[in-house]
Design a protein around this motif. Structure first.
Motif, PDB file in Angstrom:
ATOM      1  N   ARG A 151       3.896 -11.814 -51.444  1.00  0.00           N
ATOM      2  CA  ARG A 151       5.229 -12.341 -51.742  1.00  0.00           C
ATOM      3  C   ARG A 151       5.836 -13.078 -50.551  1.00  0.00           C
ATOM      4  NH1 ARG A 151       7.783 -10.793 -56.331  1.00  0.00           N
ATOM      5  NH2 ARG A 151       6.669  -9.340 -57.675  1.00  0.00           N
ATOM      6  N   LEU A 152       5.616 -12.557 -49.350  1.00  0.00           N
ATOM      7  CA  LEU A 152       6.094 -13.270 -48.176  1.00  0.00           C
ATOM      8  C   LEU A 152       5.375 -14.616 -48.054  1.00  0.00           C
ATOM      9  CD1 LEU A 152       7.899 -13.318 -45.688  1.00  0.00           C
ATOM     10  CD2 LEU A 152       6.045 -12.220 -44.414  1.00  0.00           C
ATOM     11  N   GLY A 153       4.101 -14.623 -48.411  1.00  0.00           N
ATOM     12  CA  GLY A 153       3.340 -15.870 -48.387  1.00  0.00           C
ATOM     13  C   GLY A 153       3.906 -16.905 -49.342  1.00  0.00           C
ATOM     14  N   LEU A 154       4.341 -16.452 -50.522  1.00  0.00           N
ATOM     15  CA  LEU A 154       4.945 -17.366 -51.490  1.00  0.00           C
ATOM     16  C   LEU A 154       6.215 -18.001 -50.919  1.00  0.00           C
ATOM     17  CD1 LEU A 154       4.632 -15.359 -54.849  1.00  0.00           C
ATOM     18  CD2 LEU A 154       3.338 -17.401 -54.177  1.00  0.00           C
ATOM     19  N   LEU A 155       7.033 -17.178 -50.269  1.00  0.00           N
ATOM     20  CA  LEU A 155       8.282 -17.684 -49.699  1.00  0.00           C
ATOM     21  C   LEU A 155       8.010 -18.684 -48.581  1.00  0.00           C
ATOM     22  CD1 LEU A 155      11.333 -17.704 -49.368  1.00  0.00           C
ATOM     23  CD2 LEU A 155      11.142 -15.642 -47.964  1.00  0.00           C
ATOM     24  N   LEU A 156       7.099 -18.345 -47.674  1.00  0.00           N
ATOM     25  CA  LEU A 156       6.795 -19.255 -46.577  1.00  0.00           C
ATOM     26  C   LEU A 156       6.151 -20.543 -47.088  1.00  0.00           C
ATOM     27  CD1 LEU A 156       5.475 -16.827 -43.802  1.00  0.00           C
ATOM     28  CD2 LEU A 156       7.761 -17.806 -44.079  1.00  0.00           C
ATOM     29  N   HIS A 157       5.323 -20.410 -48.117  1.00  0.00           N
ATOM     30  CA  HIS A 157       4.695 -21.596 -48.701  1.00  0.00           C
ATOM     31  C   HIS A 157       5.756 -22.543 -49.251  1.00  0.00           C
ATOM     32  CE1 HIS A 157       3.059 -23.927 -52.125  1.00  0.00           C
ATOM     33  NE2 HIS A 157       2.014 -24.069 -51.331  1.00  0.00           N
ATOM     34  N   ASP A 158       6.710 -21.999 -50.003  1.00  0.00           N
ATOM     35  CA  ASP A 158       7.760 -22.843 -50.569  1.00  0.00           C
ATOM     36  C   ASP A 158       8.642 -23.425 -49.481  1.00  0.00           C
ATOM     37  OD1 ASP A 158       6.855 -22.521 -53.116  1.00  0.00           O
ATOM     38  OD2 ASP A 158       8.518 -21.271 -53.810  1.00  0.00           O
ATOM     39  N   SER A 159       8.896 -22.661 -48.443  1.00  0.00           N
ATOM     40  CA  SER A 159       9.769 -23.136 -47.362  1.00  0.00           C
ATOM     41  C   SER A 159       9.138 -24.282 -46.584  1.00  0.00           C
ATOM     42  CB  SER A 159      10.096 -21.982 -46.408  1.00  0.00           C
ATOM     43  OG  SER A 159      10.807 -20.962 -47.074  1.00  0.00           O
ATOM     44  N   ILE A 160       7.829 -24.187 -46.335  1.00  0.00           N
ATOM     45  CA  ILE A 160       7.160 -25.212 -45.519  1.00  0.00           C
ATOM     46  C   ILE A 160       6.985 -26.513 -46.282  1.00  0.00           C
ATOM     47  CG2 ILE A 160       4.730 -24.790 -46.092  1.00  0.00           C
ATOM     48  CD1 ILE A 160       6.213 -25.271 -42.561  1.00  0.00           C
ATOM     49  N   GLN A 161       7.153 -26.484 -47.608  1.00  0.00           N
ATOM     50  CA  GLN A 161       7.005 -27.717 -48.388  1.00  0.00           C
ATOM     51  C   GLN A 161       8.098 -28.730 -48.060  1.00  0.00           C
ATOM     52  OE1 GLN A 161       4.122 -28.076 -50.021  1.00  0.00           O
ATOM     53  NE2 GLN A 161       3.866 -25.991 -49.212  1.00  0.00           N
ATOM     54  N   ILE A 162       9.254 -28.255 -47.602  1.00  0.00           N
ATOM     55  CA  ILE A 162      10.352 -29.181 -47.306  1.00  0.00           C
ATOM     56  C   ILE A 162      10.023 -30.041 -46.084  1.00  0.00           C
ATOM     57  CG2 ILE A 162      12.788 -29.355 -46.705  1.00  0.00           C
ATOM     58  CD1 ILE A 162      13.257 -26.843 -48.413  1.00  0.00           C
ATOM     59  N   PRO A 163       9.667 -29.460 -44.922  1.00  0.00           N
ATOM     60  CA  PRO A 163       9.253 -30.330 -43.815  1.00  0.00           C
ATOM     61  C   PRO A 163       7.970 -31.099 -44.122  1.00  0.00           C
ATOM     62  CG  PRO A 163       8.940 -28.016 -43.256  1.00  0.00           C
ATOM     63  CD  PRO A 163       9.763 -28.045 -44.503  1.00  0.00           C
ATOM     64  N   ARG A 164       7.085 -30.526 -44.942  1.00  0.00           N
ATOM     65  CA  ARG A 164       5.866 -31.256 -45.320  1.00  0.00           C
ATOM     66  C   ARG A 164       6.226 -32.562 -46.016  1.00  0.00           C
ATOM     67  NH1 ARG A 164       3.549 -32.721 -49.525  1.00  0.00           N
ATOM     68  NH2 ARG A 164       5.033 -31.570 -50.813  1.00  0.00           N
ATOM     69  N   GLN A 165       7.162 -32.483 -46.964  1.00  0.00           N
ATOM     70  CA  GLN A 165       7.544 -33.674 -47.724  1.00  0.00           C
ATOM     71  C   GLN A 165       8.252 -34.697 -46.831  1.00  0.00           C
ATOM     72  OE1 GLN A 165      10.619 -34.922 -49.172  1.00  0.00           O
ATOM     73  NE2 GLN A 165       9.542 -36.377 -50.498  1.00  0.00           N
ATOM     74  N   LEU A 166       8.849 -34.231 -45.744  1.00  0.00           N
ATOM     75  CA  LEU A 166       9.519 -35.122 -44.795  1.00  0.00           C
ATOM     76  C   LEU A 166       8.558 -35.686 -43.754  1.00  0.00           C
ATOM     77  CD1 LEU A 166      12.801 -33.088 -44.139  1.00  0.00           C
ATOM     78  CD2 LEU A 166      12.575 -35.174 -45.517  1.00  0.00           C
ATOM     79  N   GLY A 167       7.287 -35.285 -43.839  1.00  0.00           N
ATOM     80  CA  GLY A 167       6.304 -35.757 -42.874  1.00  0.00           C
ATOM     81  C   GLY A 167       6.377 -35.040 -41.545  1.00  0.00           C
ATOM     82  N   GLU A 168       6.929 -33.817 -41.546  1.00  0.00           N
ATOM     83  CA  GLU A 168       7.141 -33.085 -40.297  1.00  0.00           C
ATOM     84  C   GLU A 168       6.395 -31.757 -40.250  1.00  0.00           C
ATOM     85  OE1 GLU A 168       8.596 -34.304 -37.764  1.00  0.00           O
ATOM     86  OE2 GLU A 168       9.506 -36.076 -38.679  1.00  0.00           O
ATOM     87  N   VAL A 169       5.480 -31.521 -41.173  1.00  0.00           N
ATOM     88  CA  VAL A 169       4.851 -30.200 -41.243  1.00  0.00           C
ATOM     89  C   VAL A 169       4.018 -29.884 -40.006  1.00  0.00           C
ATOM     90  CG1 VAL A 169       2.735 -30.929 -42.449  1.00  0.00           C
ATOM     91  CG2 VAL A 169       3.650 -28.623 -42.798  1.00  0.00           C
ATOM     92  N   ALA A 170       3.431 -30.896 -39.385  1.00  0.00           N
ATOM     93  CA  ALA A 170       2.596 -30.654 -38.199  1.00  0.00           C
ATOM     94  C   ALA A 170       3.399 -30.048 -37.059  1.00  0.00           C
ATOM     95  CB  ALA A 170       1.938 -31.954 -37.751  1.00  0.00           C
ATOM     96  N   SER A 171       4.685 -30.363 -37.016  1.00  0.00           N
ATOM     97  CA  SER A 171       5.546 -29.839 -35.953  1.00  0.00           C
ATOM     98  C   SER A 171       5.841 -28.362 -36.120  1.00  0.00           C
ATOM     99  CB  SER A 171       6.869 -30.611 -35.928  1.00  0.00           C
ATOM    100  OG  SER A 171       6.646 -32.002 -35.776  1.00  0.00           O
ATOM    101  N   PHE A 172       5.538 -27.823 -37.309  1.00  0.00           N
ATOM    102  CA  PHE A 172       5.861 -26.425 -37.593  1.00  0.00           C
ATOM    103  C   PHE A 172       4.609 -25.613 -37.914  1.00  0.00           C
ATOM    104  CE2 PHE A 172       9.579 -28.968 -38.329  1.00  0.00           C
ATOM    105  CZ  PHE A 172      10.564 -28.249 -37.698  1.00  0.00           C
ATOM    106  N   GLY A 173       3.499 -26.014 -37.327  1.00  0.00           N
ATOM    107  CA  GLY A 173       2.280 -25.242 -37.448  1.00  0.00           C
ATOM    108  C   GLY A 173       1.389 -25.606 -38.613  1.00  0.00           C
TER     109      GLY A 173
END
Length: 217
Positions: free
Chosen positions: A164-186
């Motif tokens: 369940r924590l994985g689901l939350l983190l997965h959904d949260s990281i999609q926002i910077p991913r869509q902004l092209g910033e996911v690499a900056s957050f691991g």
């Protein structure tokens, strides 16, 4: 508005012209050197474009409650998303009529949510994804957002398992991913973060049997 909703269910999602303009303005921020500042500026510009800087967390929660959004793994289709978003923006219009254009805001927010959470173009997103997107950009203190989102995946006793924590983190990281910033957050791989969180809890001697990850947020 109906044409926009129909086009977003096609294999390739059509961006609203105003959304295309927004994405171009976000791309213009790529020359900002430091990733934290760059991401923050993009999020702020997105938040204001969607009028979510006007949305308080209590109001967002009222909308979730009004539409019975309790089963966080339930899938919401386009019509359900439109209904929820319309309720939300109609409430905002009552106090910010000069800032909120309900049909435009619904189209824009729907467009953004689908781009972030429906990359497979199924025309559906999870309730948890919807809540994560809205709460992440609403007007509230960061710690309050963390607590709300954690409660969505925690048990009644305040504990959360790795899935369940994985689901939350997965959904949260999609926002910077869509902004092209996911690499900056691991990057998009959230498994190391989940393992690290649970390892930290288990390695804390005084809390080994009593502490849950909920106490970390």
């Amino acid at each position: 508005m109906r044409d926009q909703h129909n086009k977003c269910t096609q294999t390739t999602c059509w961006d609203h012209p105003k959304m295309a303009e927004l994405y171009q303005s976000l791309a213009d921020l790529n020359n900002v050197r430091f990733s934290a500042y760059r991401t923050a500026m993009k999020l702020r510009r997105l938040q204001k474009a969607l009028c979510l800087d006007l949305l308080s967390m209590p109001m967002a929660c009222e909308v979730f409650e009004q539409h019975g959004l309790k089963q966080n793994e339930q899938l919401l289709d386009i019509s359900q998303l439109v209904t929820c978003l319309t309720s939300m923006y109609q409430r905002l219009e009552q106090s910010h009529s000069h800032l909120v254009n309900v049909p435009l805001c619904v189209d824009m927010c729907l467009n953004w949510l689908l781009n972030v959470y429906d990359t497979g173009r199924t025309g559906k997103i999870r309730t948890l994804s919807f809540k994560t997107g809205i709460i992440s950009l609403c007007k509230a203190h960061l710690e309050d957002k963390y607590r709300f989102l954690f409660r969505q995946v925690a048990s009644a006793t305040g504990f959360c398992d790795q899935r369940r924590l994985g689901l939350l983190l997965h959904d949260s990281i999609q926002i910077p991913r869509q902004l092209g910033e996911v690499a900056s957050f691991g990057g998009s791989n959230i498994e190391p973060s989940v393992r690290s969180c649970f390892q930290f809890v288990s390695d804390t001697p005084s809390h080994r049997h009593t502490q849950s990850p909920s106490s970390l947020v």
